[in-house]
Design an enzyme around this catalytic site. Structure first.
Site, mmCIF file in Angstrom:
data_model
loop_
_atom_site.group_PDB
_atom_site.id
_atom_site.type_symbol
_atom_site.label_atom_id
_atom_site.label_comp_id
_atom_site.label_asym_id
_atom_site.label_seq_id
_atom_site.Cartn_x
_atom_site.Cartn_y
_atom_site.Cartn_z
ATOM 1 N N LYS A 113 0.830 -1.198 0.000
ATOM 2 C CA LYS A 113 0.000 0.000 0.000
ATOM 3 C C LYS A 113 0.868 1.253 0.000
ATOM 4 C CE LYS A 113 -4.305 1.391 2.267
ATOM 5 N NZ LYS A 113 -4.959 1.890 1.070
HETATM 6 N N1 PMP Z 1 -8.252 -1.940 -2.437
HETATM 7 C C1 PMP Z 1 -7.506 -0.816 -2.481
HETATM 8 C C2 PMP Z 1 -6.620 -0.590 -3.642
HETATM 9 C C3 PMP Z 1 -7.585 0.112 -1.420
HETATM 10 O O1 PMP Z 1 -6.850 1.224 -1.446
HETATM 11 C C4 PMP Z 1 -8.447 -0.150 -0.333
HETATM 12 C C5 PMP Z 1 -8.550 0.840 0.799
HETATM 13 N N2 PMP Z 1 -7.528 0.659 1.743
HETATM 14 C C6 PMP Z 1 -9.187 -1.349 -0.321
HETATM 15 C C7 PMP Z 1 -9.071 -2.219 -1.396
HETATM 16 C C8 PMP Z 1 -10.026 -1.707 0.861
HETATM 17 O O2 PMP Z 1 -9.150 -2.059 1.916
HETATM 18 P P1 PMP Z 1 -9.557 -1.900 3.445
HETATM 19 O O3 PMP Z 1 -10.836 -2.624 3.618
HETATM 20 O O4 PMP Z 1 -8.451 -2.542 4.192
HETATM 21 O O5 PMP Z 1 -9.679 -0.450 3.714
#
Ligand code: PMP
Length: 308
Positions: free
Chosen positions: A152
């Site tokens: 990320k």
């Molecule tokens: N995919 C991407 C590319 C994201 O940036 C996010 C947001 N963090 C998600 C999925 C959803 O992840 P989460 O449920 O951990 O926020």
């Protein structure tokens, strides 16, 4: 809009003092890793609950490891930093925060040693009206061997930005990415779920997606235990999108955001949110706010002092 103080490298500072050097890799290449975290105000409990903080910190550490960053803080220090953000800004409302580890902080080795800041902000819901009009993007989700979405880093989000801008130019709200194999991956910043032939389906974790914490919450708790339905994790074909009964995005930021049409094919009734999406959405909001009192370990109280 009111601005909040930012926790940066150990103390709360006003926004104008939270600055990064222009010649740092953090600014020039977006060499950072981050988490988007939500904290929810509970009027009933007089408390701010930050949702699944430990899982966000664990994922931040995984991203840092892949980037060969050194980890400057323990989990306890990160918990304390979030508490300082909430209490120091006297936050008593729903807040989204970015927790960002970056290279290029003054006095630190510019290749690996990281600074860290936590930036709280109000974040409006992603959609207006009942839900989103999506398109299947002509941009491909970056692959794990090129620019891994499991990692990320802010830099990786240029892929989502290109697709989102294209969607808007073409009259849609948000893109749905296919991966390098032509199977459904996810949204630009959210996980994709659909209902097909009465079953809840989402791409498996090797589909070039982020291993989403909300996705795990739905797979391990909300769908099986609140709705009594197991989630199917499998490849999804593009054409399945057009005949799905329901679809939605989920994520810390997106929460549960319904999708009403894909490439102009209406899903279900086309203008209303499907029944399973509605139930999942209200179960999720009950959980994060503590109306559903199960899994208290997922809601870190960040307003009242923990030690009396
Ligand atoms: N995919 C991407 C590319 C994201 O940036 C996010 C947001 N963090 C998600 C999925 C959803 O992840 P989460 O449920 O951990 O926020």
């Amino acid at each position: 809009m009111a601005t909040f103080n930012i926790w940066m490298n150990g103390r709360l500072v006003p926004q104008e003092q939270a600055v990064l050097p222009v010649n740092s890799a953090a600014v020039f290449y977006a060499t950072n890793v981050f988490e988007g975290i939500r904290s929810y105000w509970s009027e009933r409990d007089g408390e701010m609950y930050s949702f699944r903080l430990a899982d966000h910190f664990a994922r931040l550490r995984e991203s840092m490891k892949m980037m060969r960053f050194t980890v400057p803080y323990s989990d306890d220090q990160l918990f304390e930093a979030v508490r300082t953000v909430v209490t120091g800004n006297e936050l008593r409302e729903d807040i989204h925060m970015h927790c960002v580890a970056y290279v290029g902080a003054p006095g630190l080795d510019a290749t690996t040693q990281t600074g860290l800041y936590i930036n709280p902000r109000k974040r409006p819901r992603v959609m207006e009206g009942n839900g989103l009009k999506c398109n299947v993007s002509s941009w491909t989700r970056t692959s794990d061997n090129a620019i891994p979405i499991r990692l990320k880093s802010g830099s990786n989000y240029q892929n989502g930005r290109l697709a989102t801008l294209q969607s808007r130019a073409d009259g849609y709200d948000q893109p749905i990415f296919l991966n390098r194999l032509g199977k459904v991956a996810e949204g630009s910043g959210a996980t994709f779920f659909m209902v097909r032939k009465g079953r809840i389906v989402t791409p498996h974790s090797s589909s070039d997606i982020l291993e989403s914490i909300t996705r795990t919450t739905l797979i391990e708790y909300i769908c099986p235990q609140v709705l009594g339905m197991e989630v199917v994790e499998r490849d999804i074909d593009r054409t399945e999108l057009y005949v799905a009964e329901e679809a939605f995005f989920c994520g810390s930021g997106y929460e549960i955001t319904p999708i009403l049409s894909i490439d102009r094919f209406p899903l279900g009734a086309g203008d209303t949110v499907g029944p399973l999406t509605k139930r999942i959405s209200s179960a999720y909001l009950d959980l994060v706010r503590g109306v559903d009192t199960r899994h208290p370990e997922w809601r870190t109280p960040t307003y009242k002092p923990v030690h009396v």
